[in-house]
Design a protein around this motif. Sequence first.
Motif, PDB file in Angstrom:
ATOM      1  N   UNK A 103       0.701  -0.954   0.231  1.00 59.66           N
ATOM      2  CA  UNK A 103      -0.328   0.497   0.627  1.00 59.66           C
ATOM      3  C   UNK A 103       0.810   1.189   0.530  1.00 59.66           C
ATOM      4  N   UNK A 104       2.176   1.430   0.836  1.00 55.83           N
ATOM      5  CA  UNK A 104       2.871   2.193   0.874  1.00 55.83           C
ATOM      6  C   UNK A 104       3.430   2.227  -0.403  1.00 55.83           C
ATOM      7  N   UNK A 105       3.942   1.814  -1.135  1.00 57.55           N
ATOM      8  CA  UNK A 105       5.048   1.639  -2.128  1.00 57.55           C
ATOM      9  C   UNK A 105       4.196   2.225  -3.011  1.00 57.55           C
ATOM     10  N   UNK A 106       2.290   1.489  -3.374  1.00 51.09           N
ATOM     11  CA  UNK A 106       1.441   2.443  -4.716  1.00 51.09           C
ATOM     12  C   UNK A 106       1.407   3.628  -4.160  1.00 51.09           C
ATOM     13  N   UNK A 107       1.381   4.254  -2.767  1.00 55.71           N
ATOM     14  CA  UNK A 107       0.734   5.645  -2.432  1.00 55.71           C
ATOM     15  C   UNK A 107       1.504   6.155  -3.161  1.00 55.71           C
ATOM     16  N   UNK A 108       3.025   5.949  -2.331  1.00 56.13           N
ATOM     17  CA  UNK A 108       4.481   6.958  -3.408  1.00 56.13           C
ATOM     18  C   UNK A 108       4.628   6.860  -5.100  1.00 56.13           C
ATOM     19  N   UNK A 109       4.234   5.621  -5.003  1.00 55.18           N
ATOM     20  CA  UNK A 109       4.107   6.116  -7.276  1.00 55.18           C
ATOM     21  C   UNK A 109       2.645   6.731  -6.677  1.00 55.18           C
ATOM     22  N   UNK A 110       1.739   6.744  -6.896  1.00 54.83           N
ATOM     23  CA  UNK A 110       0.715   8.582  -6.998  1.00 54.83           C
ATOM     24  C   UNK A 110       0.971   9.745  -7.136  1.00 54.83           C
ATOM     25  N   UNK A 111       1.465   9.475  -5.690  1.00 62.46           N
ATOM     26  CA  UNK A 111       1.807  10.458  -5.024  1.00 62.46           C
ATOM     27  C   UNK A 111       2.928  11.916  -6.691  1.00 62.46           C
ATOM     28  N   UNK A 125      -0.505  13.733   1.575  1.00 63.14           N
ATOM     29  CA  UNK A 125       0.475  13.632   1.486  1.00 63.14           C
ATOM     30  C   UNK A 125       0.378  11.926   2.587  1.00 63.14           C
ATOM     31  N   UNK A 126       0.268  12.575   3.690  1.00 71.72           N
ATOM     32  CA  UNK A 126       0.296  12.392   5.106  1.00 71.72           C
ATOM     33  C   UNK A 126      -1.290  11.428   6.096  1.00 71.72           C
ATOM     34  N   UNK A 127      -1.544  12.305   6.187  1.00 71.42           N
ATOM     35  CA  UNK A 127      -2.931  11.776   6.911  1.00 71.42           C
ATOM     36  C   UNK A 127      -3.424  10.755   6.110  1.00 71.42           C
ATOM     37  N   UNK A 128      -3.680  11.254   4.518  1.00 67.51           N
ATOM     38  CA  UNK A 128      -4.525  10.155   3.255  1.00 67.51           C
ATOM     39  C   UNK A 128      -3.863   9.151   3.766  1.00 67.51           C
TER      40      UNK A 128
END
Length: 231
Positions: A103-111, A125-128
Amino acid sequence: MRPLTLWRYEARRAGWAALLGPPLAVALGVVAAWANPLPGETTTARILLGALEMAIPLAAGVACGSLTGRDPAVEIQLTAATSYRATLLRRMAVTLAWTAVIAVLTAAVLIATGWWARWPENHGPVAGQLTWLAPTLGLSGLGFAAGAVFRSPAAAGALVTTVWALQQFFGDAAQQNVAGRLLYLFATTRGAVPGDWAANRLTLLAVAAGFVALALVVLGHSERLIGEEDE
């Protein structure tokens, strides 16, 4: 047993659902976004964040529901120095840790690619990160508790899937009362009453803790576990 060897063993015992579920969930979300027939970057961003808020939690919940009942001889586990509850908690920790990595890797790519910001209700990007964390823990706690109560991975997985589907199909009805809004799994991508998002996420985390506590109480009754195994 050395710690690294122990955690490797628990990862294997967690099963393929725990290992393959989260990356497959992300892959399906990417495919859905790519095949999206509706125009607009906002819609595509919503689908991509939906993979985090909808697909990953479902995969984790089903995987956690399958942890109890996988051991062919529970009575042997109950005689070990380490309690059966501790063993199952380790497996749950492995399952959730791997889910968090994906999940974190996916979120990082989206960000990094800007897709995160294209959804207006991204909450930063944090609370999200509560976009995926709260529903993942909520459904995982439900699955873990259901597995402990039913002693059946199939029944636990069915309950998790049913709750997920009901919230998908009756999301509008869930928004009509306070309890429904606080327990709604998809408040980021399917919408929430302004100001309710943080309370919704915290409520899901609290519910997850309650489910895990229930599971530990049930798993503490060794005579029940042996009785279920003998049936």
